[in-house]
Design an enzyme around this catalytic site. Structure first.
Site, PDB file in Angstrom:
ATOM      1  N   TRP A  61      54.760  31.514  42.390  1.00 48.27           N
ATOM      2  CA  TRP A  61      53.643  32.319  42.868  1.00 48.27           C
ATOM      3  C   TRP A  61      53.811  32.545  44.381  1.00 48.27           C
ATOM      4  CZ3 TRP A  61      49.763  30.946  46.449  1.00 48.27           C
ATOM      5  CH2 TRP A  61      48.799  31.945  46.648  1.00 48.27           C
TER       6      TRP A  61
ATOM      7  N   ASP B 226      44.412  42.378  35.692  1.00 46.52           N
ATOM      8  CA  ASP B 226      44.969  41.138  36.236  1.00 46.52           C
ATOM      9  C   ASP B 226      45.153  40.116  35.109  1.00 46.52           C
ATOM     10  OD1 ASP B 226      45.824  39.348  38.153  1.00 46.52           O
ATOM     11  OD2 ASP B 226      43.980  39.375  39.331  1.00 46.52           O
TER      12      ASP B 226
ATOM     13  N   ASP C 262      51.134  38.186  45.441  1.00 44.69           N
ATOM     14  CA  ASP C 262      49.968  37.933  46.291  1.00 44.69           C
ATOM     15  C   ASP C 262      50.401  37.639  47.715  1.00 44.69           C
ATOM     16  OD1 ASP C 262      48.139  38.407  44.369  1.00 44.69           O
ATOM     17  OD2 ASP C 262      47.747  36.309  43.878  1.00 44.69           O
TER      18      ASP C 262
HETATM   19  C1  DGJ Z   1      45.126  37.575  41.629  1.00 46.20           C
HETATM   20  C2  DGJ Z   1      45.593  38.910  42.133  1.00 46.20           C
HETATM   21  O1  DGJ Z   1      46.975  38.895  42.307  1.00 46.20           O
HETATM   22  C3  DGJ Z   1      44.839  39.254  43.421  1.00 46.20           C
HETATM   23  O2  DGJ Z   1      45.305  40.454  43.944  1.00 46.20           O
HETATM   24  C4  DGJ Z   1      43.366  39.303  43.137  1.00 46.20           C
HETATM   25  O3  DGJ Z   1      43.081  40.391  42.293  1.00 46.20           O
HETATM   26  C5  DGJ Z   1      42.906  37.995  42.518  1.00 46.20           C
HETATM   27  N1  DGJ Z   1      43.696  37.643  41.377  1.00 46.20           N
HETATM   28  C6  DGJ Z   1      41.462  38.078  42.105  1.00 46.20           C
HETATM   29  O4  DGJ Z   1      41.043  36.951  41.463  1.00 46.20           O
END
Ligand code: DGJ
Length: 750
Positions: free
Chosen positions: A218, A497, A567
Site C-alpha cells: 500500500w 473503491d 494513495d
Molecule cells: C482509499 C482510497 O484510495 C482513497 O483515495 C480514499 O477514497 C479513501 N479510500 C476513502 O476511504
C-alpha cells in the site's frame, strides 16, 4: 523515416495480404501473424498440440523442425505413439495438463469421480473467423470492427472423461497483440471438479531471460523488479481475492540485455481482477514455460454435466525492439480495444476530490467552498469522497448504508449537486459497494451477507468486512441502493473503491462442492455490477480504486477508463509508481492528483509529476498562496492543451528514476507533429545531463517552449524558444537542468 518506433521495416518480414491465421493442413501447423510477430504450434500425428514458435515474424509455415521432441530421456517417462518415442516432460506443450508425464506447471488439472487428476488435451478440429467473441461475464479485449481482429478456436477433447476444451486465440491485425484464453465444458457422463485452469502458457526455447514484475505494498505500488530467470519456478501471485498491492498480474520476459529500445521482450497482461498467478518455470533442459491465469490456490469449480467454465484472457505482446515498443503496444491495445464507452475517446474533465482536503470532516458548505475555488481555477468536476452516507464520520462504520447523511449534506444530495452544477462543475461521488461495516444498519439486518465461515471469527480490516458479491440477492440489493442515489441527482462520475482483501472465504448458500468457487464468483459479481452501472448510466465516468492501486489491472480497465494509481501522492514516490505502471498502462488511465502529501516539494513539482498522467487535485486550493493558486490555474489550462499528446500519443521512457535520481519521459502525437517532455529530478543539484528525445520525425523542425512556469517567471532553459530538427533532438538532445532554481520542467515541442 522514423526512429525508435516499430523495428525498421527492412528488417521485418512483411505479411502482405496473407491471412493473419492459417492452418497448413499438410504440415499440420497453425500460424498466427501480427504485423511483426509470429506464433505457431503443431498438431502431432497423435493429436497432441506442441508449441513451435513465438517471436519476430517469419514467413515459413514449414517449421516443424523446431519441434522439441527429444528421444527417450533417461529416467523420464516416455510415450510411443504416432511420433515415435518422446518425453512430454521435455516437449514444448501448447496447453499442458497434469498427471500425464509432464512434470512442469500445468495449465489444467481436475478431479474426476474416481478421484483421479490426470487429464489431456487432444486436438479435434478448429474454426477461424473474423472478429472476436465476447468472453461471457468477463472483461476482455474487443474488435472495433470485424476486420481488425481474426480469431481461432481449437477444439480439443479428453476422451477419458468427456472434457471438451476450446483454446481461444485472437490476432490483432494492426498491433503486435495476440490474446489467449480457454473454455472447458463437461461433455462427459459424470461431474468433474476443475482444480486449475490457467489461461495460457508459452514455451520459450531458452532460459536466458530476465523476468520483470511490478511489486509493492500500500502506498508503494508498482515498483519495478527485474531478475534473471533461474532453474525452477519463479512467479508472482495473489491469493487475496483482488489483484493486490503486493504484485500486479503483468509480467514481462525479456532478453538479459533488453533495454527500452533494444532486445526481445514478451509481455503478458492478465485481464482479471482477482487472485492470480503469473510466472515461469525453467526446467532441467534449460527451457522456459511462461504461464498466467487464475490462482489455483484454494480454487475449484464444480462442472456438472454440460456446464462450462471460461478462463480470463491473457493479452500477449512480443517486441523485438525493446521494452518501450512492448509498452507502447500495450498502451495502444488498452486504449483502443479494452477501455469502452463514452469516455474512452472524448475529453475527460479535470476533477478535484475532497478526500485529502477534508477526510470525513465535510458538509455541504465546505464542499461548495471547494467547488467555488476550483471553478475559478478551471477545474471541471467535484468528487465527494468517503463519508457522505450513514453515520460515517471515520472509517469505523456505515459501509452498506448507502443513504445520504443529511446532517452533513444539508438540503440533501440533489441540492448539493445542483449548486455544484450552477458553479459550472460536474459532480461525482464515492462508493465502496463491496464492503459492509459491522457497525451498520445493513449488518444488523443481514449479518450473513458478508463473506464468512459459519462459527469462525470474522477478521476485520479497516473495521470492515467484505460483502458477498458472489450472491445475486446481495448484489441486487447493493446495486438497488446505488441506483437510487445515482438517479436522485445529476451525478456524472463514480469512484468505486475497495479497501480490503478476502479471508475466511465461505458462505451459507453454496453447497460444499461449490464453496471454493466463491473467490471467482465474487470477481464475476463485481464485473456484473460494474456492467449494470454502465448499462443503466451510459454517460457515467467510472473510476476504479482499491486502497490506492490494489486493483490496477487490465480487467478493471474494461469498465473504467481511469484508475487511481496509489494513495501515495508524494510526487517523489509517484515518479517510481507511475514509471512502473507505464510499462503496460497508458498515461490516460493513470489518475494522479496534486495533494499536500509532501509540502516540502513545490506545487509546481507536484503538478508537473501529475501532469505526466491524468491530472487531478485532492487539495484545499485555499491552502495555496496567491502565486501557487495562479500557477495551478495556468497549469490546468496548459494541461488541456497537452492532454491530446499525453493521452493518445506514444510514450518514450528516456531516463529511469531507478538508475539515478532523474526521470525523463516524452510523449509524441501519432502524427509526430507535437511532443511533450517531462523532466523530473527530485534531488537538489543533480549532475547535469542532456536528455535525448525519442519518437520524433527526424526531418521535422520543432520549436521548443517551456510551459508550467511559475507566474511572472521566464524560462531559464537555453533551449526555450529555439528550433531544432527532430534528428538533432534525438541524437544530441536538450539540456533541461536548472538545478538551483527548479527541479522539474515541462517542454512542448511543436
Ligand atoms: C482509499 C482510497 O484510495 C482513497 O483515495 C480514499 O477514497 C479513501 N479510500 C476513502 O476511504
Amino acid at each position: 523515416m522514423l526512429y525508435y518506433s516499430y523495428p525498421k521495416p527492412e528488417n521485418q518480414h512483411q505479411r502482405g495480404n496473407e491471412m493473419p491465421i492459417i492452418y497448413d493442413e499438410k504440415k499440420r501447423v497453425f500460424k498466427l501473424d501480427t504485423p511483426n510477430t509470429t506464433y505457431a504450434f503443431h498438431v502431432t500425428n497423435s493429436n497432441h498440440l506442441l508449441h513451435l514458435y513465438y517471436g519476430a515474424s517469419i514467413p515459413e509455415t514449414d517449421i516443424t523442425h523446431m519441434l522439441r521432441i527429444p528421444n527417450d530421456e533417461p529416467f523420464v517417462p516416455s510415450t510411443h505413439d504416432g511420433m515415435g518415442p518422446h518425453s512430454f516432460d521435455c516437449a514444448a506443450i501448447e496447453f499442458p495438463t497434469s498427471g500425464v508425464a509432464d512434470f512442469r506447471e500445468p495449465c489444467m488439472q481436475l478431479m474426476d469421480k474416481y478421484g483421479m487428476s490426470a487429464c489431456e488435451c487432444y486436438y479435434d478440429s478448429y474454426a477461424i473467423y473474423k472478429g472476436k467473441k465476447k468472453l461471457e461475464g468477463l472483461p476482455a479485449t474487443y474488435a472495433n470492427t470485424d476486420d481488425e481482429v481474426t480469431s481461432l478456436e481449437v477444439y480439443c477433447k479428453d476422451p477419458h472423461n468427456g472434457l471438451e476444451i476450446t483454446l481461444q486465440y485472437s490476432v490483432f491485425e494492426k498491433l503486435d497483440v495476440i490474446t489467449r484464453s480457454v473454455k472447458v465444458k463437461n461433455g462427459g457422463a459424470d461431474p468433474i471438479e476443475l482444480r486449475r485452469l490457467l489461461s495460457a502458457c508459452v514455451e520459450l526455447d531458452s532460459k536466458d531471460y530476465d523476468m520483470i514484475t511490478l511489486y509493492g505494498t500500500w502506498a508503494r505500488e508498482r515498483h519495478v523488479q527485474r531478475n534473471p530467470l533461474h532453474f525452477g519456478k519463479q512467479l508472482v501471485d495473489s491469493c487475496r481475492g483482488a489483484t493486490s498491492h503486493a504484485h500486479n498480474n503483468f509480467i514481462a520476459i525479456v532478453d538479459h540485455k533488453a533495454t527500452e529500445d533494444y532486445g526481445d521482450c514478451y509481455g503478458f497482461a492478465l485481464c482479471y481482477s482477482g487472485s492470480f498467478v503469473a510466472g515461469c518455470e525453467v526446467n532441467q533442459y534449460e527451457k522456459t514455460r511462461v504461464f498466467s491465469g487464475i490462482n489455483p490456490y484454494d480454487f475449484s469449480w464444480h462442472l456438472d454435466l454440460g456446464e462450462e467454465f471460461q478462463a480470463p484472457e491473457v493479452i500477449m505482446v512480443f517486441s523485438a525492439s525493446g521494452i518501450g515498443t512492448m509498452s507502447r503496444t500495450f498502451h495502444d491495445v488498452m486504449r483502443n480495444n479494452l477501455t469502452r464507452g463514452k469516455w474512452k475517446d472524448i475529453r475527460r474533465p479535470i476533477l478535484i476530490n475532497n478526500w485529502e482536503a477534508t477526510y470525513f470532516n465535510f458538509d455541504t458548505d465546505k464542499l461548495l467552498d471547494i467547488a467555488r475555488e476550483s471553478a475559478k481555477a478551471g477545474i471541471e468536476m467535484l468528487v465527494m469522497d468517503d463519508g457522505w452516507f450513514g453515520h460515517r464520520n471515520d472509517d469505523k462504520s456505515s459501509l452498506g448504508d448507502w443513504f445520504v447523511n443529511e446532517d452533513k449534506i444539508k438540503g440533501g444530495l440533489k441540492h448539493l449537486v445542483d449548486e455544484v452544477n450552477k458553479l459550472g462543475l460536474k459532480f461525482g461521488i464515492w462508493f465502496e459497494p463491496e464492503m459492509i461495516s459491522p457497525d451498520s444498519e445493513l449488518y444488523k439486518a443481514h449479518p450473513d451477507w458478508c463473506i464468512h465461515i459459519p462459527g469462525r471469527p470474522r477478521t476485520p480490516c479497516r473495521s470492515q468486512l467484505v460483502i458477498d458479491f458472489s450472491r445475486k440477492d446481495v448484489r441486487d440489493y447493493i446495486y438497488g441502493q446505488m441506483y437510487k442515489i445515482l438517479s436522485s441527482a445529476n451525478i456524472e462520475y463514480v469512484k468505486w473503491d475497495m479497501n480490503r482483501q478476502l479471508c475466511e472465504v465461505g458462505n451459507e448458500v453454496l453447497p460444499p462442492e461449490r464453496q471454493r468457487e466463491i473467490w471467482h464468483r465474487y470477481v464475476l459479481g463485481v464485473y456484473e455490477i460494474q456492467e449494470r452501472l454502465l448499462t443503466d448510466f451510459p454517460d457515467l465516468l467510472l473510476e476504479n480504486c482499491a486502497g490506492g492501486g490494489s486493483r490496477f489491472d487490465a480487467g478493471m480497465l474494461y469498465y473504467s477508463p481511469q484508475i487511481w494509481c496509489s494513495d501515495d501522492t508524494d510526487p517523489y514516490e509517484r515518479i517510481y509508481i507511475q514509471w512502473g505502471l507505464s510499462k503496460f498502462f497508458p498515461a490516460k488511465t493513470m489518475s494522479s492528483h496534486v495533494t499536500n502529501w509532501n509540502r516540502n516539494t513545490s506545487v509546481k513539482f507536484r503538478t508537473d509529476a501529475c501532469s505526466s498522467c491524468k491530472l487531478g487535485f485532492d487539495i484545499d486550493l485555499k491552502s495555496l498562496s496567491a502565486e501557487e493558486y495562479q500557477f495551478v490555474k495556468q497549469a490546468v489550462s496548459n494541461y488541456d492543451l497537452m492532454k491530446p499528446v499525453i493521452f493518445d500519443g506514444d510514450l518514450y521512457r528516456l531516463v529511469s528514476p531507478y538508475e539515478g535520481n532523474h526521470c525523463a519521459i516524452n510523449y509524441v502525437s501519432k502524427d509526430h507533429q507535437r511532443a511533450v517532455l517531462f523532466d523530473l529530478h527530485p534531488r537538489y543539484m543533480e549532475p547535469l545531463t542532456t536528455v535525448r528525445l525519442q519518437g520524433l520525425d527526424p526531418d521535422r523542425t520543432y520549436t521548443v517552449r517551456e510551459t508550467n512556469l511559475m507566474p511572472g517567471k521566464k524560462s531559464e532553459l537555453t533551449c526555450d524558444g529555439k528550433q531544432y530538427s527532430g534528428d538533432y533532438l534525438m541524437k544530441v538532445g536538450l539540456s533541461v537542468f536548472t538545478p538551483r532554481t527548479g527541479n522539474s520542467h515541462v517542454l512542448i515541442l511543436e
